[in-house]
Motif scaffolding. Structure first.
Motif, PDB file in Angstrom:
ATOM      1  N   ILE A 140      28.193 -72.119   2.503  1.00 20.70           N
ATOM      2  CA  ILE A 140      29.232 -71.345   3.165  1.00 20.70           C
ATOM      3  C   ILE A 140      30.507 -71.424   2.327  1.00 20.70           C
ATOM      4  N   ASN A 141      31.013 -70.261   1.920  1.00 13.20           N
ATOM      5  CA  ASN A 141      32.298 -70.194   1.232  1.00 13.20           C
ATOM      6  C   ASN A 141      33.418 -70.213   2.270  1.00 13.20           C
ATOM      7  N   ALA A 142      34.438 -71.020   2.040  1.00  9.03           N
ATOM      8  CA  ALA A 142      35.493 -71.210   3.034  1.00  9.03           C
ATOM      9  C   ALA A 142      36.736 -70.381   2.778  1.00  9.03           C
ATOM     10  N   ARG A 143      36.742 -69.497   1.759  1.00  9.78           N
ATOM     11  CA  ARG A 143      37.957 -68.749   1.422  1.00  9.78           C
ATOM     12  C   ARG A 143      37.797 -67.269   1.719  1.00  9.78           C
ATOM     13  N   ASP A 144      38.899 -66.647   2.094  1.00 14.57           N
ATOM     14  CA  ASP A 144      38.874 -65.196   2.250  1.00 14.57           C
ATOM     15  C   ASP A 144      39.929 -64.574   1.355  1.00 14.57           C
ATOM     16  N   PHE A 145      39.962 -63.230   1.307  1.00 11.81           N
ATOM     17  CA  PHE A 145      40.753 -62.500   0.324  1.00 11.81           C
ATOM     18  C   PHE A 145      41.455 -61.333   1.001  1.00 11.81           C
ATOM     19  N   PRO A 146      42.764 -61.152   0.747  1.00 10.37           N
ATOM     20  CA  PRO A 146      43.453 -59.963   1.260  1.00 10.37           C
ATOM     21  C   PRO A 146      43.056 -58.731   0.458  1.00 10.37           C
ATOM     22  N   LEU A 147      42.893 -57.616   1.154  1.00  9.50           N
ATOM     23  CA  LEU A 147      42.575 -56.349   0.496  1.00  9.50           C
ATOM     24  C   LEU A 147      43.787 -55.452   0.359  1.00  9.50           C
ATOM     25  N   ASP A 148      44.919 -55.835   0.971  1.00  8.67           N
ATOM     26  CA  ASP A 148      46.150 -55.054   0.864  1.00  8.67           C
ATOM     27  C   ASP A 148      47.322 -56.018   0.697  1.00  8.67           C
ATOM     28  N   PRO A 149      48.452 -55.547   0.152  1.00 10.59           N
ATOM     29  CA  PRO A 149      49.580 -56.455  -0.105  1.00 10.59           C
ATOM     30  C   PRO A 149      50.123 -57.125   1.157  1.00 10.59           C
ATOM     31  N   ALA A 150      50.078 -56.436   2.302  1.00 10.68           N
ATOM     32  CA  ALA A 150      50.614 -57.005   3.534  1.00 10.68           C
ATOM     33  C   ALA A 150      49.679 -58.002   4.187  1.00 10.68           C
TER      34      ALA A 150
END
Length: 320
Positions: A140-150
């Motif tokens: 299980i990867n524990a990190r997520d990523f924003p897809l937009d600047p806000a």
């Protein structure tokens, strides 16, 4: 890059997260069989982002995301394609930390496996889809990523490397293969922030590679290239050059991907050719390897158009 905020590294996602007004939350699974003859995608949606009913409710100003839920099931194989996506209201939804029920279908954690029990009816030609899919994450990867600047839209590649077992009674179907599990969540409609995206995940000898190329309506959006190993460790790499792919035959959806310098990419199979998105199997070259990818192209300008919204209920019926 930040922590997921939606689960724990040893356990995976929670199904009881808050869904913002006008927002969405979904969990996505895809898999290709080891023999190359079958494939599937499953998406459990709260605040169904592609629902015309949810879009109409937002325009009226009385949208409740939990009143627009669905389990999308798509099976691909030698005997053709099956598709189901029946939207249901709040009364058909039950959820807690480890369990999610949408109508007669159920998603839950059982030990280290994500189990999806499916009981749906296909559209536009009704037929029963009944069976079980089990997803076994290698890590299980524990990190997520924003897809937009806000940061209003976030993507969490939960288990980029997984094994999937498929066991259906209707239709009679059994197979296993390499799979993938992720989640997206947002506090506003997708079409408000984005014009389009191309996304793909490829199985590698030592893990997986994931590409996300997003075009925002304003400002700069994401161009992500991630390598994930069998321990779930995520390492960014420089995105390869973008290469065009043929538009789809029926709805003329533009497609593109990335491949190493001097290397072409080709479409092996088009699994879905719809008015606003395409799902394909694409052969490309990444990180020194020839790779087969599950690939998606999404055109949100098409989705928000009136003529597409009128067509969607034929494939996405709503049951109260």
């Amino acid at each position: 890059v930040g922590t997921s905020g939606g689960g724990e590294p040893a356990r995976g996602p929670r199904f009881d997260l808050k869904v913002e007004q006008d927002g969405y939350l979904w969990w996505y699974v895809d898999a290709l069989s080891d023999d190359g003859q079958h494939g599937l995608t499953l998406i459990a949606l709260l605040g169904s982002v592609f629902s015309p009913y949810y879009a109409w409710s937002r325009r009226r100003g009385n949208a409740d995301p939990l009143d627009h839920c669905a389990l999308n099931v798509a099976l691909y194989g030698r005997r053709g394609k099956r598709w189901a996506m029946t939207e249901r209201g709040r009364d058909a939804l039950q959820r807690d930390r480890d369990h999610l029920t949408i109508g007669p279908s159920h998603v839950h954690w059982e030990g280290d496996a994500l189990v999806i029990d499916i009981d749906e009816v296909s559209a536009p030609i009704p037929s029963r889809l009944r069976g079980q899919v089990r997803v076994y994450p290698e890590a299980i990867n524990a990190r997520d990523f924003p897809l937009d600047p806000a940061g209003n839209h976030r993507w969490w590649p939960i288990a980029p490397v997984a094994r999937v077992e498929v066991n259906f009674r209707h239709p009679d179907l059994r197979w296993s293969g390499a799979g993938y599990l992720d989640s997206n969540r947002g506090s506003e409609p997708l079409e408000k922030a984005f014009k389009r995206w191309d996304w793909s995940r490829a199985e590698l000898r030592q893990g997986a590679a994931i590409l996300y190329d997003v075009t925002a309506r304003e400002g700069q959006a994401a161009e992500l290239a991630l390598r994930v190993d069998h321990r779930g460790e995520v390492e960014p790499f420089d995105p390869p050059p973008r290469v065009p792919l043929p538009t789809t035959d029926i709805w003329r959806i533009a497609r593109g991907t990335q491949s190493e310098t001097g290397q072409s990419a080709k479409v092996i199979d088009t699994l879905e050719d719809t008015p606003f998105y395409a799902r394909s199997v694409v052969e490309t070259r990444l990180l020194g390897e020839s790779a087969t990818s599950v690939h998606e192209s999404l055109c949100l300008d098409r989705f928000r158009s009136g003529w597409v919204q009128t067509l969607l209920p034929f494939r996405m019926p709503r049951r109260r």
